[in-house]
Design a protein around this motif. Structure first.
Motif, PDB file in Angstrom:
ATOM      1  N   LEU A   6       0.834  -1.204   0.000  1.00 30.33           N
ATOM      2  CA  LEU A   6       0.000   0.000   0.000  1.00 30.33           C
ATOM      3  C   LEU A   6       0.866   1.251   0.000  1.00 30.33           C
ATOM      4  O   LEU A   6       2.005   1.219   0.462  1.00 30.33           O
ATOM      5  CB  LEU A   6      -0.892   0.010   1.251  1.00 30.33           C
ATOM      6  CG  LEU A   6      -1.885  -1.141   1.397  1.00 30.33           C
ATOM      7  CD1 LEU A   6      -2.556  -1.067   2.769  1.00 30.33           C
ATOM      8  CD2 LEU A   6      -2.915  -1.105   0.293  1.00 30.33           C
ATOM      9  N   PRO A   7       0.320   2.373  -0.474  1.00 26.83           N
ATOM     10  CA  PRO A   7       1.039   3.644  -0.330  1.00 26.83           C
ATOM     11  C   PRO A   7       1.306   3.903   1.154  1.00 26.83           C
ATOM     12  O   PRO A   7       0.538   3.478   2.018  1.00 26.83           O
ATOM     13  CB  PRO A   7       0.067   4.677  -0.906  1.00 26.83           C
ATOM     14  CG  PRO A   7      -0.894   3.904  -1.744  1.00 26.83           C
ATOM     15  CD  PRO A   7      -0.959   2.525  -1.164  1.00 26.83           C
ATOM     16  N   ILE A   8       2.354   4.627   1.466  1.00 27.50           N
ATOM     17  CA  ILE A   8       2.823   4.793   2.835  1.00 27.50           C
ATOM     18  C   ILE A   8       1.748   5.361   3.764  1.00 27.50           C
ATOM     19  O   ILE A   8       1.610   4.913   4.904  1.00 27.50           O
ATOM     20  CB  ILE A   8       4.126   5.640   2.897  1.00 27.50           C
ATOM     21  CG1 ILE A   8       4.750   5.570   4.278  1.00 27.50           C
ATOM     22  CG2 ILE A   8       3.868   7.068   2.489  1.00 27.50           C
ATOM     23  CD1 ILE A   8       5.359   4.240   4.611  1.00 27.50           C
ATOM     24  N   GLU A   9       0.962   6.341   3.304  1.00 28.66           N
ATOM     25  CA  GLU A   9      -0.079   6.926   4.159  1.00 28.66           C
ATOM     26  C   GLU A   9      -1.172   5.902   4.457  1.00 28.66           C
ATOM     27  O   GLU A   9      -1.658   5.808   5.588  1.00 28.66           O
ATOM     28  CB  GLU A   9      -0.683   8.180   3.506  1.00 28.66           C
ATOM     29  CG  GLU A   9      -1.776   8.838   4.316  1.00 28.66           C
ATOM     30  CD  GLU A   9      -1.367   9.280   5.717  1.00 28.66           C
ATOM     31  OE1 GLU A   9      -2.260   9.419   6.574  1.00 28.66           O
ATOM     32  OE2 GLU A   9      -0.164   9.487   5.973  1.00 28.66           O
ATOM     33  N   GLU A  10      -1.563   5.135   3.454  1.00 27.17           N
ATOM     34  CA  GLU A  10      -2.577   4.093   3.665  1.00 27.17           C
ATOM     35  C   GLU A  10      -2.039   3.015   4.605  1.00 27.17           C
ATOM     36  O   GLU A  10      -2.750   2.529   5.482  1.00 27.17           O
ATOM     37  CB  GLU A  10      -2.986   3.482   2.317  1.00 27.17           C
ATOM     38  CG  GLU A  10      -4.077   2.452   2.407  1.00 27.17           C
ATOM     39  CD  GLU A  10      -5.436   3.019   2.790  1.00 27.17           C
ATOM     40  OE1 GLU A  10      -6.317   2.206   3.138  1.00 27.17           O
ATOM     41  OE2 GLU A  10      -5.632   4.239   2.766  1.00 27.17           O
ATOM     42  N   LEU A  11      -0.783   2.662   4.425  1.00 32.95           N
ATOM     43  CA  LEU A  11      -0.144   1.664   5.294  1.00 32.95           C
ATOM     44  C   LEU A  11      -0.105   2.165   6.744  1.00 32.95           C
ATOM     45  O   LEU A  11      -0.372   1.403   7.676  1.00 32.95           O
ATOM     46  CB  LEU A  11       1.272   1.365   4.796  1.00 32.95           C
ATOM     47  CG  LEU A  11       1.984   0.199   5.439  1.00 32.95           C
ATOM     48  CD1 LEU A  11       1.248  -1.101   5.153  1.00 32.95           C
ATOM     49  CD2 LEU A  11       3.411   0.107   4.907  1.00 32.95           C
ATOM     50  N   ARG A  12       0.188   3.441   6.928  1.00 33.23           N
ATOM     51  CA  ARG A  12       0.202   4.031   8.272  1.00 33.23           C
ATOM     52  C   ARG A  12      -1.177   3.942   8.914  1.00 33.23           C
ATOM     53  O   ARG A  12      -1.323   3.566  10.068  1.00 33.23           O
ATOM     54  CB  ARG A  12       0.651   5.498   8.209  1.00 33.23           C
ATOM     55  CG  ARG A  12       0.738   6.192   9.576  1.00 33.23           C
ATOM     56  CD  ARG A  12       1.029   7.687   9.442  1.00 33.23           C
ATOM     57  NE  ARG A  12      -0.141   8.441   9.067  1.00 33.23           N
ATOM     58  CZ  ARG A  12      -1.089   8.843   9.916  1.00 33.23           C
ATOM     59  NH1 ARG A  12      -1.016   8.534  11.180  1.00 33.23           N
ATOM     60  NH2 ARG A  12      -2.121   9.544   9.494  1.00 33.23           N
TER      61      ARG A  12
END
Length: 186
Positions: free
Chosen positions: A23-29
């Motif tokens: 996932l993109p980093i923000e979604e992963l966060r």
């Protein structure tokens, strides 16, 4: 060490719902934060329900245990659906209603109202700054309406306590909003 790497991989798998770095980093966060809340909050509420049961408050105990179960179910639902947005809003709404119920009933010696304080953090971190602030404002409005409707309230609070409770709640809400808003801008 292979065992340490295996444990680290297991934890990463657990916290990212098996997506690892897909996932993109923000979604992963956000998935990581959501899983943290689900894995800590669910078991904590279930254990806390046992303590409340021992105190003799069966209604609050059953309600608290049920919310813990709902949170755990959402952990598994998130893992298999990866529908983070639905789970985030569902859990935030569930916690809004749960914390409001605690406020209305009062719990042990009226202390259950203090459980409102983590709500702005939960809301902002799970659904974002703007939506989280809206959820927090909804909590304030619901609390004021309930307080002004004495037949609705089970707990009895002094007016000064309510002023301080909601004032501090508003400050926590604004700090959480500002933190998440600024974090999103950098």
């Amino acid at each position: 060490d292979k065992k340490a790497m295996a444990n680290q991989g297991f934890i990463r798998n657990l916290m990212t719902s098996g997506t690892f770095d897909a996932l993109p980093i923000e979604e992963l966060r956000r998935v990581f934060i959501l899983n943290s809340f689900l894995l800590i909050g669910g078991p904590f509420l279930m254990a806390y329900a046992a303590l409340i049961f021992i105190e003799g408050n069966k209604f609050i105990s059953i309600s608290t245990f049920s919310i813990g179960v709902i949170i755990i179910i959402n952990f598994f639902y998130l893992r298999y659906s990866l529908n983070r947005i639905f789970v985030s809003y569902f859990v935030t709404t569930t916690m809004l209603l749960f914390f409001f119920m605690l406020y209305v009933t009062g719990g042990s010696l009226g202390s259950a109202a203090l459980w409102m304080y983590p709500f702005p953090l939960i809301a902002v971190f799970l659904v974002g700054a703007k939506s989280g602030l809206i959820f927090s404002l909804a909590m304030i409005v619901m609390a004021i309406i309930a307080y002004l409707t004495p037949d609705f309230m089970v707990a009895e609070y002094y007016a000064d306590f309510i002023k301080r409770l909601l004032g501090a709640f508003a400050v926590v809400s604004l700090f959480a909003y500002v933190y998440e808003y600024l974090r999103g801008k950098t």
